[in-house]
Every structure is written in structure tokens, then in C-alpha cells.
Design a protein around this motif. Structure first.
Motif, PDB file in Angstrom:
ATOM      1  N   MET A 250       0.843  -1.202   0.000  1.00 33.86           N
ATOM      2  CA  MET A 250       0.000   0.000   0.000  1.00 33.86           C
ATOM      3  C   MET A 250       0.877   1.250   0.000  1.00 33.86           C
ATOM      4  O   MET A 250       1.565   1.536   0.984  1.00 33.86           O
ATOM      5  CB  MET A 250      -0.921  -0.012   1.213  1.00 33.86           C
ATOM      6  CG  MET A 250      -1.873  -1.204   1.246  1.00 33.86           C
ATOM      7  SD  MET A 250      -2.914  -1.242   2.737  1.00 33.86           S
ATOM      8  CE  MET A 250      -3.926   0.224   2.470  1.00 33.86           C
ATOM      9  N   LEU A 251       0.856   1.983  -1.115  1.00 27.52           N
ATOM     10  CA  LEU A 251       1.663   3.200  -1.252  1.00 27.52           C
ATOM     11  C   LEU A 251       0.783   4.363  -1.722  1.00 27.52           C
ATOM     12  O   LEU A 251       1.064   5.010  -2.737  1.00 27.52           O
ATOM     13  CB  LEU A 251       2.811   2.962  -2.249  1.00 27.52           C
ATOM     14  CG  LEU A 251       3.815   1.869  -1.873  1.00 27.52           C
ATOM     15  CD1 LEU A 251       4.797   1.627  -3.014  1.00 27.52           C
ATOM     16  CD2 LEU A 251       4.568   2.250  -0.598  1.00 27.52           C
ATOM     17  N   PRO A 252      -0.257   4.688  -0.980  1.00 27.33           N
ATOM     18  CA  PRO A 252      -1.192   5.726  -1.435  1.00 27.33           C
ATOM     19  C   PRO A 252      -0.601   7.122  -1.455  1.00 27.33           C
ATOM     20  O   PRO A 252      -1.137   8.011  -2.127  1.00 27.33           O
ATOM     21  CB  PRO A 252      -2.338   5.632  -0.417  1.00 27.33           C
ATOM     22  CG  PRO A 252      -1.687   5.113   0.835  1.00 27.33           C
ATOM     23  CD  PRO A 252      -0.660   4.141   0.344  1.00 27.33           C
ATOM     24  N   GLN A 253       0.497   7.344  -0.706  1.00 27.19           N
ATOM     25  CA  GLN A 253       1.051   8.692  -0.620  1.00 27.19           C
ATOM     26  C   GLN A 253       2.084   8.993  -1.700  1.00 27.19           C
ATOM     27  O   GLN A 253       2.561  10.120  -1.800  1.00 27.19           O
ATOM     28  CB  GLN A 253       1.705   8.890   0.751  1.00 27.19           C
ATOM     29  CG  GLN A 253       0.717   8.873   1.903  1.00 27.19           C
ATOM     30  CD  GLN A 253      -0.392   9.869   1.711  1.00 27.19           C
ATOM     31  OE1 GLN A 253      -1.532   9.482   1.500  1.00 27.19           O
ATOM     32  NE2 GLN A 253      -0.085  11.138   1.757  1.00 27.19           N
ATOM     33  N   ILE A 254       2.430   8.002  -2.499  1.00 24.56           N
ATOM     34  CA  ILE A 254       3.427   8.236  -3.552  1.00 24.56           C
ATOM     35  C   ILE A 254       2.699   8.705  -4.801  1.00 24.56           C
ATOM     36  O   ILE A 254       2.500   7.973  -5.768  1.00 24.56           O
ATOM     37  CB  ILE A 254       4.247   6.960  -3.833  1.00 24.56           C
ATOM     38  CG1 ILE A 254       4.709   6.311  -2.540  1.00 24.56           C
ATOM     39  CG2 ILE A 254       5.443   7.299  -4.725  1.00 24.56           C
ATOM     40  CD1 ILE A 254       5.477   7.235  -1.626  1.00 24.56           C
ATOM     41  N   ILE A 255       2.290   9.958  -4.782  1.00 30.85           N
ATOM     42  CA  ILE A 255       1.576  10.562  -5.901  1.00 30.85           C
ATOM     43  C   ILE A 255       2.503  11.551  -6.610  1.00 30.85           C
ATOM     44  O   ILE A 255       3.505  11.985  -6.032  1.00 30.85           O
ATOM     45  CB  ILE A 255       0.288  11.272  -5.430  1.00 30.85           C
ATOM     46  CG1 ILE A 255       0.626  12.398  -4.437  1.00 30.85           C
ATOM     47  CG2 ILE A 255      -0.670  10.270  -4.805  1.00 30.85           C
ATOM     48  CD1 ILE A 255      -0.596  13.200  -3.987  1.00 30.85           C
ATOM     49  N   PRO A 256       2.230  11.910  -7.864  1.00 28.19           N
ATOM     50  CA  PRO A 256       3.085  12.868  -8.575  1.00 28.19           C
ATOM     51  C   PRO A 256       3.293  14.151  -7.774  1.00 28.19           C
ATOM     52  O   PRO A 256       2.387  14.621  -7.073  1.00 28.19           O
ATOM     53  CB  PRO A 256       2.309  13.131  -9.873  1.00 28.19           C
ATOM     54  CG  PRO A 256       1.539  11.859 -10.089  1.00 28.19           C
ATOM     55  CD  PRO A 256       1.150  11.392  -8.712  1.00 28.19           C
ATOM     56  N   ILE A 257       4.472  14.725  -7.901  1.00 31.89           N
ATOM     57  CA  ILE A 257       4.851  15.850  -7.053  1.00 31.89           C
ATOM     58  C   ILE A 257       3.916  17.048  -7.220  1.00 31.89           C
ATOM     59  O   ILE A 257       3.604  17.735  -6.237  1.00 31.89           O
ATOM     60  CB  ILE A 257       6.318  16.261  -7.307  1.00 31.89           C
ATOM     61  CG1 ILE A 257       6.751  17.291  -6.253  1.00 31.89           C
ATOM     62  CG2 ILE A 257       6.529  16.767  -8.727  1.00 31.89           C
ATOM     63  CD1 ILE A 257       8.242  17.556  -6.232  1.00 31.89           C
ATOM     64  N   SER A 258       3.445  17.313  -8.432  1.00 25.18           N
ATOM     65  CA  SER A 258       2.534  18.457  -8.623  1.00 25.18           C
ATOM     66  C   SER A 258       1.239  18.245  -7.843  1.00 25.18           C
ATOM     67  O   SER A 258       0.730  19.168  -7.198  1.00 25.18           O
ATOM     68  CB  SER A 258       2.248  18.660 -10.107  1.00 25.18           C
ATOM     69  OG  SER A 258       1.719  17.483 -10.686  1.00 25.18           O
ATOM     70  N   ASP A 259       0.708  17.022  -7.877  1.00 25.92           N
ATOM     71  CA  ASP A 259      -0.513  16.726  -7.127  1.00 25.92           C
ATOM     72  C   ASP A 259      -0.265  16.823  -5.623  1.00 25.92           C
ATOM     73  O   ASP A 259      -1.128  17.296  -4.866  1.00 25.92           O
ATOM     74  CB  ASP A 259      -1.015  15.322  -7.472  1.00 25.92           C
ATOM     75  CG  ASP A 259      -1.458  15.192  -8.919  1.00 25.92           C
ATOM     76  OD1 ASP A 259      -1.723  16.233  -9.551  1.00 25.92           O
ATOM     77  OD2 ASP A 259      -1.536  14.050  -9.415  1.00 25.92           O
ATOM     78  N   ARG A 260       0.899  16.352  -5.187  1.00 27.70           N
ATOM     79  CA  ARG A 260       1.219  16.382  -3.755  1.00 27.70           C
ATOM     80  C   ARG A 260       1.288  17.808  -3.232  1.00 27.70           C
ATOM     81  O   ARG A 260       0.718  18.140  -2.191  1.00 27.70           O
ATOM     82  CB  ARG A 260       2.559  15.677  -3.487  1.00 27.70           C
ATOM     83  CG  ARG A 260       2.913  15.628  -2.011  1.00 27.70           C
ATOM     84  CD  ARG A 260       4.364  15.283  -1.787  1.00 27.70           C
ATOM     85  NE  ARG A 260       5.273  16.328  -2.219  1.00 27.70           N
ATOM     86  CZ  ARG A 260       5.511  17.456  -1.549  1.00 27.70           C
ATOM     87  NH1 ARG A 260       4.866  17.717  -0.426  1.00 27.70           N
ATOM     88  NH2 ARG A 260       6.370  18.336  -2.003  1.00 27.70           N
ATOM     89  N   ILE A 261       1.983  18.695  -3.957  1.00 32.41           N
ATOM     90  CA  ILE A 261       2.126  20.079  -3.501  1.00 32.41           C
ATOM     91  C   ILE A 261       0.765  20.782  -3.477  1.00 32.41           C
ATOM     92  O   ILE A 261       0.438  21.492  -2.522  1.00 32.41           O
ATOM     93  CB  ILE A 261       3.120  20.845  -4.396  1.00 32.41           C
ATOM     94  CG1 ILE A 261       4.517  20.244  -4.279  1.00 32.41           C
ATOM     95  CG2 ILE A 261       3.158  22.330  -4.005  1.00 32.41           C
ATOM     96  CD1 ILE A 261       5.525  20.828  -5.248  1.00 32.41           C
ATOM     97  N   CYS A 262      -0.034  20.555  -4.512  1.00 30.68           N
ATOM     98  CA  CYS A 262      -1.358  21.195  -4.561  1.00 30.68           C
ATOM     99  C   CYS A 262      -2.250  20.711  -3.420  1.00 30.68           C
ATOM    100  O   CYS A 262      -3.042  21.481  -2.878  1.00 30.68           O
ATOM    101  CB  CYS A 262      -2.024  20.916  -5.903  1.00 30.68           C
ATOM    102  SG  CYS A 262      -1.262  21.780  -7.302  1.00 30.68           S
TER     103      CYS A 262
END
Length: 306
Positions: A250-262
Motif C-alpha cells: 500500500m503506497l497511497p502517498q506516492i503521488i506525482p509531485i505536482s498533485d502532492r504540492i497542490c
């Protein structure tokens, strides 16, 4: 920043500080919020109960230990505090990238089980801060809208999340495992990408005009943005390969950096059209300078990379 906010929001907390320079610390820390998302909250001041370089004096009896130092220093700090940890203590860091769980298991060993310790880490620092006077006051620049936390043992993550929500008054969301921290596209790719993008053609000698230096984040250029994106693409490829080999991972927090910052700076970004513009228009990333030092202390107009 942690001392100022925790002390201000939780005035009954007793905050002890372990520092190599205890004489530089005042009796309290003030965080100025002007220009940040928290400006309406006003300034925050947290009182320091005790400050020392002696781990026994600071850590003994503590219920929550928060390590607020770079990743490469955490192992030695854990080894320093190990003999003085109290039964049932929560031992963690505000920034879990760099394999904090592995460092903690190595440094604390059997004490984790024998003393019933809980290891934890936040995925991101709660806010970006800039020191004004070391040990006395800081500027809060970019507070997060929510935090994410992992723990070992895993079943205690909800309890740890509740404790940290109470500490920072920022909702803390449980995360299923530390690998979400280690692979998170955050500072460990932002800073190398930005530094390489700006300094790649520097001869390591010629100084820069201090007055003409761009800001670290809000003046991010296309070259730096592209470098950060390349690094993020690698992380996403690693995630894809891991999940393909271990479908239950389970790696739900590994999202693209642009999505993470937004997501982390929701309401603080005015232009989300590209990664560059996300950095340029994020008030949570504003006013942060490059880490430069003067060539001559008597003449601060010429600087080089620290």
C-alpha cells in the motif's frame, strides 16, 4: 517552529530542548505568521522548560520525543537518547524521509520491545520556517493543511495521529507504512533538482551578487522544474515496479509531485498550470532564500553557495 506552535497551542506542555548550543536559546521562541496562511492566528510564543546538551537531563521522563534535525543526524541522536527513554514513550521525527524507521530500529534495538516504545514519523514538516535569530524567533512561511503519519508498531498509528493532531492542531492522517515516507516526492528531490538546475554551469569560484540572487522556490526556473520532474518520474516508476511485484503493498502517498504540492498547500497556490508555476505562485513557498554565504563577512554583497 515546533516549539513556538506546540507551546502556544498547548500551554500546559513542558517542552525540553536538546541542543548542541544551549546557551544560544532564550526562555521562549516566537513564531511570526505575517504573510503566511496562518496570519489570522497571530504570532505564537512557546515557553521552553529546559534547554541542555545533556540527553539525560532533557529526555528522561519525556512522553513524546520529536527529532527536528536533518536525516543524516538522526541515527546519532537516537543513539544518544536511547539510555534515557521512558517506558511507553513515542519517539519520532517531523520529517520521515531518509529511512527513519530503519535508523530507529538499528539504534534502539531491543529497547523498542522491552520499553514498549512507539516509533513514528511525519511525512512532511508541519510548516516551512525561516530563522530570524537562532534560539529566539522565526518566521512561519508555509503551514501544511494536513499531515500524514506512520508508526511502528503499525497498529498504534491512529493513537500517534491523535497525539500529533493535538500537538500541532493540524489534522494528522494515518499512513500504512514508512515506505510512503521514504519514497515521497518531496525535499529529497526538490532541493537537488533546484540546486543543480541553477548551479550546473557554475565554476565553483565566481561569486554571485547577493542582491540579484533569486528565491529558492518562488523564482524556480524551467531548468530546475524539469530536473525535479525527471526525479519525480523515477520515483513514480519505482512505485509502479514495487506494486507490480508486491500487489498487496500500500503506497497511497506516492503521488506525482505536482498533485502532492497542490494537496498540501490547498488554497495557497494561484496558478496550477505547470510544476514551475505551482512553485512560483505558492505562498507557502515564498520568501525562502538560497543557502548562500558571503565571500567576505565584512562585505555581504558577494556570496557563494553554502
Amino acid at each position: 517552529g515546533t516549539i513556538a506552535t506546540l507551546g502556544h497551542l498547548n500551554p500546559k506542555f513542558k517542552i525540553n530542548v536538546l541542543s548542541r548550543r544551549p546557551v544560544a536559546w532564550g526562555p521562549d521562541i516566537t513564531a511570526y505568521t505575517k504573510g503566511s496562511y496562518w496570519e489570522t492566528r497571530g504570532n505564537m510564543t512557546g515557553k521552553i522548560n529546559k534547554c541542555s546538551s545533556d540527553a539525560k537531563e532533557i529526555v528522561s521522563g519525556a512522553q513524546v520525543i520529536l527529532i527536528c534535525s536533518p536525516a543524516h543526524t538522526k541515527l546519532s541522536i537516537l543513539e544518544q537518547i536511547r539510555p534515557h527513554l521512558t517506558e511507553g514513550a513515542l519517539v519520532g521525527t517531523i520529517f520521515g524521509q531518509g529511512g527513519f524507521d530503519m535508523q530507529a530500529k538499528y539504534a534502539l534495538g531491543d529497547d523498542i520491545k522491552n520499553k514498549n516504545l512507539t516509533i513514528f514519523s511525519l511525512q512532511y514538516v508541519p510548516f516551512i520556517c525561516k530563522v530570524i535569530n537562532y534560539g529566539k524567533d522565526i518566521n512561519i512561511i508555509g503551514p501544511k493543511k494536513h499531515l500524514y503519519v506512520a508508526s511502528y508498531p503499525l497498529e498504534r498509528v491512529h493513537y500517534v495521529g491523535a497525539v500529533l493532531t493535538h500537538c500541532y492542531w493540524i489534522p494528522s492522517v494515518p499512513v500504512p507504512g514508512f515506505l510512503n515516507m521514504t519514497l515521497c516526492p518531496s525535499n529529497q528531490i526538490i532541493h537537488p533538482g533546484r540546486i543543480y538546475g541553477f548551479f550546473k554551469d557554475w565554476d565553483m569560484k565566481t561569486p554571485f551578487e547577493a542582491s540579484k540572487m533569486p528565491k529558492l522556490y518562488e523564482d524556480l526556473d524551467d531548468v530546475s522544474a524539469n530536473e525535479i520532474q525527471y526525479l519525480d518520474d523515477e520515483i513514480q516508476a519505482i512505485k509502479k515496479a514495487l506494486v507490480a511485484k508486491f500487489p498487496d503493498l500500500m503506497l497511497p502517498q506516492i503521488i506525482p509531485i505536482s498533485d502532492r504540492i497542490c494537496s498540501m498547500y490547498d488554497g495557497q497556490i494561484s496558478d496550477k498550470s505547470s510544476l514551475k508555476r505551482i512553485f512560483n505562485t505558492n505562498t507557502g513557498y515564498s520568501r525562502v532564500p538560497f543557502p548562500m554565504v558571503p565571500v567576505d563577512k565584512k562585505d555581504p554583497s558577494k556570496v557563494v553557495l553554502n
